[in-house]
Design a protein around this motif. Structure first.
Motif, PDB file in Angstrom:
ATOM      1  N   TYR A   6     -31.616  -1.775  52.155  1.00 50.93           N
ATOM      2  CA  TYR A   6     -32.608  -0.741  52.470  1.00 50.93           C
ATOM      3  C   TYR A   6     -34.022  -1.283  52.301  1.00 50.93           C
ATOM      4  O   TYR A   6     -34.894  -1.063  53.156  1.00 50.93           O
ATOM      5  N   TYR A   7     -34.252  -2.023  51.215  1.00 47.68           N
ATOM      6  CA  TYR A   7     -35.573  -2.619  51.013  1.00 47.68           C
ATOM      7  C   TYR A   7     -35.915  -3.635  52.101  1.00 47.68           C
ATOM      8  O   TYR A   7     -37.079  -3.848  52.412  1.00 47.68           O
ATOM      9  N   ASN A   8     -34.900  -4.255  52.666  1.00 53.18           N
ATOM     10  CA  ASN A   8     -35.146  -5.222  53.740  1.00 53.18           C
ATOM     11  C   ASN A   8     -35.696  -4.559  54.997  1.00 53.18           C
ATOM     12  O   ASN A   8     -36.253  -5.243  55.863  1.00 53.18           O
ATOM     13  N   LEU A   9     -35.535  -3.234  55.110  1.00 47.46           N
ATOM     14  CA  LEU A   9     -36.111  -2.529  56.244  1.00 47.46           C
ATOM     15  C   LEU A   9     -37.627  -2.444  56.129  1.00 47.46           C
ATOM     16  O   LEU A   9     -38.334  -2.285  57.133  1.00 47.46           O
ATOM     17  N   LEU A  10     -38.133  -2.556  54.899  1.00 44.52           N
ATOM     18  CA  LEU A  10     -39.561  -2.404  54.658  1.00 44.52           C
ATOM     19  C   LEU A  10     -40.333  -3.679  54.940  1.00 44.52           C
ATOM     20  O   LEU A  10     -41.487  -3.642  55.354  1.00 44.52           O
ATOM     21  N   LEU A  11     -39.706  -4.820  54.686  1.00 51.07           N
ATOM     22  CA  LEU A  11     -40.320  -6.124  54.953  1.00 51.07           C
ATOM     23  C   LEU A  11     -39.307  -6.997  55.658  1.00 51.07           C
ATOM     24  O   LEU A  11     -38.105  -6.814  55.493  1.00 51.07           O
ATOM     25  N   PRO A  12     -39.766  -7.970  56.454  1.00 46.88           N
ATOM     26  CA  PRO A  12     -38.858  -8.780  57.267  1.00 46.88           C
ATOM     27  C   PRO A  12     -38.161  -9.870  56.496  1.00 46.88           C
ATOM     28  O   PRO A  12     -38.562 -10.273  55.416  1.00 46.88           O
ATOM     29  N   GLY A  13     -37.059 -10.356  57.093  1.00 50.00           N
ATOM     30  CA  GLY A  13     -36.403 -11.555  56.592  1.00 50.00           C
ATOM     31  C   GLY A  13     -35.733 -11.427  55.262  1.00 50.00           C
ATOM     32  O   GLY A  13     -35.389 -12.412  54.629  1.00 50.00           O
ATOM     33  N   GLY A  14     -35.518 -10.195  54.769  1.00 54.12           N
ATOM     34  CA  GLY A  14     -34.854 -10.035  53.480  1.00 54.12           C
ATOM     35  C   GLY A  14     -35.747 -10.331  52.296  1.00 54.12           C
ATOM     36  O   GLY A  14     -35.275 -10.490  51.177  1.00 54.12           O
ATOM     37  N   ILE A  15     -37.079 -10.417  52.504  1.00 54.63           N
ATOM     38  CA  ILE A  15     -37.989 -10.798  51.427  1.00 54.63           C
ATOM     39  C   ILE A  15     -37.990  -9.760  50.323  1.00 54.63           C
ATOM     40  O   ILE A  15     -37.821 -10.066  49.150  1.00 54.63           O
ATOM     41  N   SER A  16     -38.198  -8.502  50.685  1.00 55.82           N
ATOM     42  CA  SER A  16     -38.301  -7.461  49.671  1.00 55.82           C
ATOM     43  C   SER A  16     -36.979  -7.241  48.961  1.00 55.82           C
ATOM     44  O   SER A  16     -36.930  -7.065  47.745  1.00 55.82           O
ATOM     45  N   GLY A  17     -35.871  -7.259  49.717  1.00 58.41           N
ATOM     46  CA  GLY A  17     -34.563  -7.061  49.114  1.00 58.41           C
ATOM     47  C   GLY A  17     -34.200  -8.176  48.153  1.00 58.41           C
ATOM     48  O   GLY A  17     -33.747  -7.927  47.042  1.00 58.41           O
ATOM     49  N   ASP A  18     -34.394  -9.424  48.563  1.00 63.13           N
ATOM     50  CA  ASP A  18     -34.086 -10.559  47.700  1.00 63.13           C
ATOM     51  C   ASP A  18     -34.983 -10.567  46.472  1.00 63.13           C
ATOM     52  O   ASP A  18     -34.547 -10.899  45.372  1.00 63.13           O
ATOM     53  N   GLY A  19     -36.251 -10.211  46.662  1.00 66.38           N
ATOM     54  CA  GLY A  19     -37.177 -10.168  45.530  1.00 66.38           C
ATOM     55  C   GLY A  19     -36.744  -9.157  44.480  1.00 66.38           C
ATOM     56  O   GLY A  19     -36.759  -9.446  43.275  1.00 66.38           O
ATOM     57  N   TYR A  20     -36.335  -7.978  44.935  1.00 64.05           N
ATOM     58  CA  TYR A  20     -35.872  -6.960  43.990  1.00 64.05           C
ATOM     59  C   TYR A  20     -34.581  -7.390  43.312  1.00 64.05           C
ATOM     60  O   TYR A  20     -34.393  -7.204  42.103  1.00 64.05           O
ATOM     61  N   LYS A  21     -33.671  -7.980  44.093  1.00 65.42           N
ATOM     62  CA  LYS A  21     -32.399  -8.447  43.552  1.00 65.42           C
ATOM     63  C   LYS A  21     -32.623  -9.475  42.438  1.00 65.42           C
ATOM     64  O   LYS A  21     -31.995  -9.418  41.376  1.00 65.42           O
ATOM     65  N   ILE A  22     -33.525 -10.416  42.680  1.00 65.48           N
ATOM     66  CA  ILE A  22     -33.835 -11.447  41.689  1.00 65.48           C
ATOM     67  C   ILE A  22     -34.414 -10.816  40.432  1.00 65.48           C
ATOM     68  O   ILE A  22     -34.032 -11.166  39.311  1.00 65.48           O
ATOM     69  N   LYS A  23     -35.318  -9.871  40.611  1.00 68.56           N
ATOM     70  CA  LYS A  23     -35.953  -9.198  39.472  1.00 68.56           C
ATOM     71  C   LYS A  23     -34.926  -8.466  38.616  1.00 68.56           C
ATOM     72  O   LYS A  23     -34.925  -8.586  37.380  1.00 68.56           O
ATOM     73  N   VAL A  24     -34.038  -7.722  39.254  1.00 66.81           N
ATOM     74  CA  VAL A  24     -33.028  -6.949  38.523  1.00 66.81           C
ATOM     75  C   VAL A  24     -32.077  -7.865  37.752  1.00 66.81           C
ATOM     76  O   VAL A  24     -31.780  -7.634  36.576  1.00 66.81           O
ATOM     77  N   LEU A  25     -31.607  -8.914  38.391  1.00 67.81           N
ATOM     78  CA  LEU A  25     -30.655  -9.820  37.743  1.00 67.81           C
ATOM     79  C   LEU A  25     -31.292 -10.572  36.579  1.00 67.81           C
ATOM     80  O   LEU A  25     -30.639 -10.820  35.559  1.00 67.81           O
ATOM     81  N   MET A  26     -32.560 -10.922  36.720  1.00 68.33           N
ATOM     82  CA  MET A  26     -33.273 -11.568  35.614  1.00 68.33           C
ATOM     83  C   MET A  26     -33.360 -10.636  34.409  1.00 68.33           C
ATOM     84  O   MET A  26     -33.129 -11.049  33.268  1.00 68.33           O
ATOM     85  N   GLU A  27     -33.685  -9.374  34.669  1.00 68.05           N
ATOM     86  CA  GLU A  27     -33.858  -8.407  33.580  1.00 68.05           C
ATOM     87  C   GLU A  27     -32.532  -8.041  32.924  1.00 68.05           C
ATOM     88  O   GLU A  27     -32.445  -7.920  31.696  1.00 68.05           O
ATOM     89  N   LYS A  28     -31.481  -7.865  33.723  1.00 67.65           N
ATOM     90  CA  LYS A  28     -30.198  -7.411  33.199  1.00 67.65           C
ATOM     91  C   LYS A  28     -29.439  -8.512  32.466  1.00 67.65           C
ATOM     92  O   LYS A  28     -28.700  -8.238  31.516  1.00 67.65           O
ATOM     93  N   PHE A  29     -29.616  -9.755  32.911  1.00 68.85           N
ATOM     94  CA  PHE A  29     -28.779 -10.829  32.376  1.00 68.85           C
ATOM     95  C   PHE A  29     -29.567 -11.958  31.722  1.00 68.85           C
ATOM     96  O   PHE A  29     -28.995 -12.967  31.338  1.00 68.85           O
ATOM     97  N   SER A  30     -30.881 -11.770  31.602  1.00 71.49           N
ATOM     98  CA  SER A  30     -31.741 -12.738  30.902  1.00 71.49           C
ATOM     99  C   SER A  30     -31.547 -14.156  31.425  1.00 71.49           C
ATOM    100  O   SER A  30     -31.408 -15.110  30.656  1.00 71.49           O
ATOM    101  N   ARG A  31     -31.523 -14.286  32.739  1.00 71.49           N
ATOM    102  CA  ARG A  31     -31.395 -15.588  33.367  1.00 71.49           C
ATOM    103  C   ARG A  31     -32.768 -16.066  33.841  1.00 71.49           C
ATOM    104  O   ARG A  31     -33.610 -15.256  34.228  1.00 71.49           O
TER     105      ARG A  31
END
Length: 297
Positions: free
Chosen positions: A94-119
């Motif tokens: 859904y976030y990828n609809l807001l910005l092209p190329g999966g930028i927004s979706g991948d950015g959010y995914k990375i942020k969430v995984l960093m916060e949840k799993f301390s990677r």
């Protein structure tokens, strides 16, 4: 001597406005090149059964893609359940609809995984890029196979086997290079990548048949595969117009019906957008994504 390349920092709204302008320009260019009334007639007369076929296969491709990403996460020790992973994946679509190329979706995914799993950021970014590159390799492999069905390319088909073997070697070495030595993970994700691209190709074939263009299936399919690469380039909003532009100029090169080609790209974009939009459900309550108690780090 080091050259300092100047960086231009544009505010978010300015970037969005530029991409909207590019999307609008591309759409205007397409409309000027084709008969828009004929295009609407082609879309209107599309067989709804085959359009639903395309929708089902597209959804399947996204589910396989989500499982592929989860496989990579598990190899990194990030244990999401299948349901949690699909929820997160759909929100990012859904976030990828807001910005092209999966930028927004991948950015959010990375942020969430960093916060949840301390990677560390570098490691999550590496896994995300590896997921993307795996898809690109499979896209190239499928393109090689489809090209063999085009009469003009068939005499040069001898290079197909070396190209496929090289792609397999590149994928395997890439996994080793990023620190995932498991051959099983490489094999599984490679097969899943073929499943993703193959499912979308089957969805596209459904649209080709829906428009009564089955006799030119190889031409339309190779245009779709090329347009998938073009749609990843971050120049438009959600890839709007980029896929259709590829179909437009590709149809001229392959000497096939321009309105039908653009209609296929347009219908695929509508399917992609409608499926991705369902991720909005999780944007209102992000805690629902990790509602289960099966997360382990």
């Amino acid at each position: 001597m080091k050259w300092n390349i100047p960086r231009i920092h544009l505010p978010g709204p300015v970037k969005t406005a530029i991409k909207l302008a590019i999307s609008a320009t591309i759409i205007i260019l397409i409309i000027r090149k084709i008969d828009e009334r004929l295009l609407l007639e082609v879309v209107r007369d599309a067989n709804p059964v085959w359009v639903l076929w395309a929708l089902a296969w597209f959804i399947l491709s996204k589910i396989i893609s989500a499982f592929r990403f989860n496989q990579l996460l598990h190899a990194e020790g990030i244990m999401l359940s299948s349901l949690q992973n699909i929820r997160l994946y759909w929100l990012c679509m859904y976030y990828n609809l807001l910005l092209p190329g999966g930028i927004s979706g991948d950015g959010y995914k990375i942020k969430v995984l960093m916060e949840k799993f301390s990677r560390p950021l570098k490691r999550i970014v590496t896994i995300t890029l590896l997921d993307r590159i795996s898809g690109l390799i499979a896209l190239g492999q499928l393109s090689v196979l489809v090209l063999l069905w085009i009469p003009e390319i068939r005499p040069y088909g001898w290079w197909a086997i070396p190209a496929l073997l090289l792609s397999l070697a590149i994928g395997f070495m890439l996994f080793r290079w990023v620190g995932i030595p498991s051959k099983r993970v490489w094999l599984t994700t490679s097969l899943q990548s073929i499943g993703v691209q193959g499912s979308q190709a089957i969805a596209t074939l459904g649209l080709v048949i829906a428009l009564g263009q089955g006799q030119h299936w190889a031409d339309y399919l190779i245009l779709f595969l090329i347009s998938s690469l073009v749609a990843m380039v971050p120049i438009t909003i959600g890839g709007a117009g980029a896929r259709e532009l590829t179909f437009l100029y590709g149809s001229q090169f392959l000497d096939i019906h321009a309105e039908n080609a653009v209609a296929i790209g347009f219908l695929f974009y509508l399917i992609s957008t409608s499926v991705s939009f369902f991720g909005i459900v999780y944007s209102f309550n992000k805690d629902r994504i990790f509602a289960e108690k099966s997360i382990r780090s």
